[in-house]
Design an enzyme around this catalytic site. Structure first.
Site, PDB file in Angstrom:
ATOM      1  N   ARG A 149      40.334  41.952  47.841  1.00  0.00           N
ATOM      2  CA  ARG A 149      39.474  43.094  48.211  1.00  0.00           C
ATOM      3  C   ARG A 149      40.128  44.002  49.247  1.00  0.00           C
ATOM      4  NH1 ARG A 149      37.501  38.285  49.368  1.00  0.00           N
ATOM      5  NH2 ARG A 149      37.044  37.645  51.494  1.00  0.00           N
ATOM      6  N   HIS A 187      15.444  59.971  46.327  1.00  0.00           N
ATOM      7  CA  HIS A 187      14.400  60.005  45.299  1.00  0.00           C
ATOM      8  C   HIS A 187      14.234  58.637  44.652  1.00  0.00           C
ATOM      9  CE1 HIS A 187      14.146  64.414  45.540  1.00  0.00           C
ATOM     10  NE2 HIS A 187      15.391  64.273  45.927  1.00  0.00           N
ATOM     11  N   LYS A 196      32.143  29.960  38.568  1.00  0.00           N
ATOM     12  CA  LYS A 196      33.266  30.060  37.618  1.00  0.00           C
ATOM     13  C   LYS A 196      33.462  28.734  36.908  1.00  0.00           C
ATOM     14  CE  LYS A 196      36.643  33.040  39.949  1.00  0.00           C
ATOM     15  NZ  LYS A 196      37.968  33.001  40.534  1.00  0.00           N
TER      16      LYS A 196
HETATM   17  C1  G6Q Z   1      38.687  39.588  46.241  1.00  0.00           C
HETATM   18  C2  G6Q Z   1      38.421  38.462  45.399  1.00  0.00           C
HETATM   19  C3  G6Q Z   1      38.153  38.796  43.955  1.00  0.00           C
HETATM   20  C4  G6Q Z   1      39.415  39.056  43.130  1.00  0.00           C
HETATM   21  C5  G6Q Z   1      39.042  39.027  41.657  1.00  0.00           C
HETATM   22  C6  G6Q Z   1      40.204  39.338  40.778  1.00  0.00           C
HETATM   23  O1  G6Q Z   1      38.983  39.509  47.398  1.00  0.00           O
HETATM   24  O2  G6Q Z   1      39.407  37.524  45.562  1.00  0.00           O
HETATM   25  O3  G6Q Z   1      37.281  39.880  43.787  1.00  0.00           O
HETATM   26  O4  G6Q Z   1      39.995  40.268  43.497  1.00  0.00           O
HETATM   27  O5  G6Q Z   1      38.517  37.775  41.334  1.00  0.00           O
HETATM   28  O6  G6Q Z   1      41.235  38.444  40.971  1.00  0.00           O
HETATM   29  P1  G6Q Z   1      42.651  38.675  40.337  1.00  0.00           P
HETATM   30  O7  G6Q Z   1      43.219  39.906  40.928  1.00  0.00           O
HETATM   31  O8  G6Q Z   1      43.451  37.461  40.680  1.00  0.00           O
HETATM   32  O9  G6Q Z   1      42.444  38.835  38.859  1.00  0.00           O
END
Ligand code: G6Q
Length: 559
Positions: free
Chosen positions: A270, A386, A514
Site C-alpha cells: 500500500r 446529497h 484467503k
Molecule cells: C498492501 C497489501 C495488499 C497487496 C495486495 C496485492 O499493503 O499487502 O493490498 O498489495 O494483496 O499483493 P501483490 O502485489 O503481491 O499481488
C-alpha cells in the site's frame, strides 16, 4: 523514558481529564474567545495549507498530545524508519517508501546496502521504457504503437496507481488510455477486454509477490484472450510486462525478465505507488509527471523529517486524530475531497489507513488497551452532501472529517468551481456551528408557520454542530501537490501507528479469509457439475455451499 503503550504516558491521563472539559465546550466558542485561533492552528508545507482550528483542541490539549508523542518516542521511530531499521517487525522488513522519492545519495541502507543505486537504476529503466512506448519505438507484435494499457493488480498494486492516474487526468497524454482490472469477478476483465484492441494494448501485471489469486487469475485469462486473438507465444514479450519482486514467478508466467520492473520487500504494497508500481501513472501522464509526483512527496518527507513536532503537519494531523479517537471517542473519519478527480482518494485511504492501523495487538504482542484506527470512508463533495452527510450533521455518532480542495480548478468553467468551493467552506462551518432550537423556532415563525407546525418541525431542523473538521487546501492539484498530499497521509498513518504501539506495516488480517477461500474453492462445482453435500464447515456455510452448487448445477437459461 519511552513508553511502549501510550496509556502509560502521564500525558494520556492529562488528556483524559482535558477531554472531560472539552466535551462541555463548543468549537465556535473557542473562536469567540481567541481572535488568533485560525492562524494559530494552521500550517503550510510542500504546497499544502492545513487548517485544523475547527477541531475541539486548545493549547493545553496540543501540548499534552505532543508530550504523548515524545513519551512514546515518535521522533526516534521516524528516524528508525528512515534509517532502514526493520520496523515491520512481524515480517522483519525495513519500511523505506520515503527512499523511493528521494534523491539523496548514500542516505538509505538496508542490511548495510546502499539502496539508492537500485532505486535510480529502476527509475532509469522505467523512464526508458515509457519513452519507447511514447515514441512508438516499442510496438506490438503487428508493428502498431501501444496506446492502451491494462494494469492488472489488486490492493496496493491497484488502488494507488488508479487513484493517482485519475487524479492527474488533466496531465494525461492525449490518445492514451489506461484501464485498471483488479476484481477476480470475470465481469471486470470482460468489460475491459471488450473495449480494447489486442494489437495496441500493453498488459501490465502488477504484483509484488506474483502469487495473488485475483491478479494471477486475471493475468492468465488476459494472456489466453491475447493468444486467442491470433497472437503467438513469442508475441507475449511485446504485450506483457511485469512489476514485481518475484523474478522466478514472472519468468514462469512467460514474461521475459527483461520486461520486468523490480521493487523490493522494503516497499509495502500500500506504499508502493512510488516504485515501479507507478508504471501505469508514468505511461498515462508521462515519466516527467511521475517524477514531479515523487518530488512533491519528497518535499513533504523533508518537512516531516525536520519540522518541530508542534509545526509538523503529518504529526499534527495524527495527534488530532488520536485526540478524536481516543479521548473524544470518535470512531469514524470521513475524507471528503472537493475535486472530482480525487474521487478514488477515499478508497485509497481506506486501504492505507485501515490496513495499516486496523490492529489490536501491540508491537510487543500484548493486546492494546486503547482504541486504534477509525473507520475511514468518503466520497467527493458535493456528491456526498446529497448522500451520507445527513448522518454527519444529525446522526447519533460524532464523525470527524477532512475537507480537501484546490483553490483553482483545471476546469474553471463558468462558476462551477466557485460553487464547489462555497460548499467546501459552508459544510465545515455548518458542522461546527450547527443550528440551535431557538434559531430554528425564530426562522420558522418568521416564515409564518403556525405554533403547531413549529412544535412539530423544530426538533427535526435543529443541528447539534460541534462536529470537528480539518481543511486541506492547495492552490491547484498538480503532480507535486498530489504527491505531498499522499505523503502527508502516509506519515500521519505512520505517526498514529507508532503512538498506538502497533505495527502499521503488516496485514495479517487479510490472511485468514484467503486460506478459507482456498479450501472452499475445491468444494464449489463447475456449471452443471454434481457435488457431494458439504460437511466441512459450520451449518450455515455448508448449506450455502450446497445451495450454490445446486443453483450452478441447473444450467438451463435463467432470466
Ligand atoms: C498492501 C497489501 C495488499 C497487496 C495486495 C496485492 O499493503 O499487502 O493490498 O498489495 O494483496 O499483493 P501483490 O502485489 O503481491 O499481488
Amino acid at each position: 523514558m519511552i513508553h511502549a503503550s501510550p496509556d502509560r504516558s502521564p500525558a494520556w491521563a492529562a488528556l483524559k481529564a482535558l477531554a472531560e472539559d472539552a466535551q462541555k465546550q463548543r468549537i465556535a466558542s473557542l473562536f469567540d474567545a481567541d481572535a488568533e485561533r485560525a492562524t494559530k492552528y494552521a500550517g503550510n508545507a510542500a504546497g499544502l495549507f492545513v487548517d485544523y482550528s475547527k477541531n475541539l483542541i486548545t493549547d493545553d490539549v496540543l501540548d499534552n498530545l505532543i508530550s504523548l508523542a515524545r513519551d512514546v518516542g515518535l521522533e526516534q521511530g521516524r528516524d528508525d524508519m528512515v534509517a532502514g531499521e526493520k520496523i515491520n517487525s512481524t515480517e522483519t522488513r525495513a519500511v523505506l517508501h520515503v527512499a523511493l522519492r528521494d534523491t539523496a545519495q548514500g542516505k538509505y541502507h538496508v542490511d548495510g546496502e546502499d539502496i539508492m543505486p537500485l532505486i535510480q537504476g529502476e527509475l532509469v529503466r522505467m523512464r526508458d521504457f515509457c519513452d519507447r512506448i511514447h515514441t512508438g519505438s516499442f510496438t506490438g507484435h503487428t508493428g502498431k504503437p501501444l496506446k492502451t494499457v491494462v494494469n492488472i493488480g489488486i490492493g496496493g498494486s491497484d488502488l494507488g496507481p488508479v487513484m493517482v492516474t485519475e487524479a492527474l487526468a488533466p496531465y494525461h497524454i492525449e490518445g492514451r488510455k489506461t484501464h485498471f482490472v483488479s476484481n477476480v469477478d470475470g465481469a471486470h476483465l470482460a468489460s475491459t477486454l471488450a473495449s480494447i484492441d489486442p494489437e495496441t494494448t500493453l498488459f501490465v501485471i502488477a504484483s509484488k509477490t506474483f502469487t495473488t489469486q485475483e491478479t494471477m487469475t486475471n493475468a492468465h485469462s488476459a494472456r489466453d484472450w491475447f493468444l486467442d486473438t491470433g497472437a503467438g507465444q513469442a508475441d507475449i514479450a511485446k504485450h506483457f510486462i511485469a512489476l514485481s519482486t518475484n523474478a522466478a514467478a514472472v519468468s514462469k508466467f512467460g514474461i521475459d525478465t527483461a520486461n520486468m520492473f523490480r521493487f523490493w520487500d522494503w516497499v509495502g504494497g500500500r506504499y508502493s505507488l512510488w516504485s515501479v508500481i507507478g508504471m501505469p501513472i508514468a505511461l498515462q501522464t508521462g515519466f516527467d509527471n511521475f517524477a514531479r509526483l515523487l518530488a512533491g512527496a519528497a518535499q513533504m518527507d523533508r518537512h516531516f523529517e525536520i519540522a518541530d513536532l508542534r509545526d509538523n503537519l503529518p504529526v499534527l494531523l495524527a495527534l488530532i486524530g488520536i485526540w478524536n479517537r481516543n479521548f473524544l471517542d470518535i470512531s469514524a473519519h470521513a475524507v471528503l475531497p472537493y475535486d472530482q478527480s480525487l474521487h478514488r482518494l477515499p478508497a485509497y485511504l481506506q486501504q492505507a489507513d485501515m490496513e495499516s492501523n486496523g490492529k489490536s495487538v501491540m508491537r510487543d504482542g500484548m493486546a492494546t488497551s486503547h482504541a486504534t484506527g477509525p473507520v475511514i470512508f468518503g466520497e467527493p463533495g458535493t456528491n456526498g452532501q446529497h448522500a451520507f452527510y445527513q448522518l454527519i450533521h444529525q446522526g447519533t455518532d460524532i464523525i470527524s472529517s477532512d475537507f480537501i480542495a484546490p483553490a483553482i480548478s483545471h476546469h474553471e468553467r463558468g462558476d462551477h468551481h466557485r460553487k464547489l468551493l462555497a460548499n467546501f467552506l459552508a459544510q465545515p462551518e455548518a458542522l461546527m456551528l450547527g443550528k440551535s432550537l431557538e434559531q430554528v423556532v425564530a426562522e420558522l415563525s418568521a416564515s409564518g408557520r403556525s405554533d403547531a407546525e413549529i412544535e412539530n418541525l423544530a426538533p427535526h431542523r435543529k443541528f447539534p454542530g460541534n462536529r470537528p473538521t480539518t481543511a486541506i487546501l492547495m492552490q491547484k492539484l498538480t503532480p507535486e501537490t498530489l504527491g505531498a498530499l499522499i505523503a502527508l497521509y502516509e506519515h500521519k498513518i505512520f505517526c498514529q501507528g507508532h503512538i498506538w504501539g502497533i505495527n502499521s506495516f503488516d496485514q495479517w488480517g487479510v490472511e485468514l479469509g484467503k486460506v478459507l477461500a482456498g479450501n472452499i474453492l475445491t468444494e464449489l462445482g463447475d456449471l452443471g457439475e454434481t457435488k457431494p453435500a458439504c460437511t466441512q464447515h459450520d451449518s450455515s456455510t455448508n448449506a450455502l455451499v450446497d445451495r450454490i452448487n445446486q443453483m450452478r448445477k441447473d444450467t438451463r437459461p435463467q432470466d
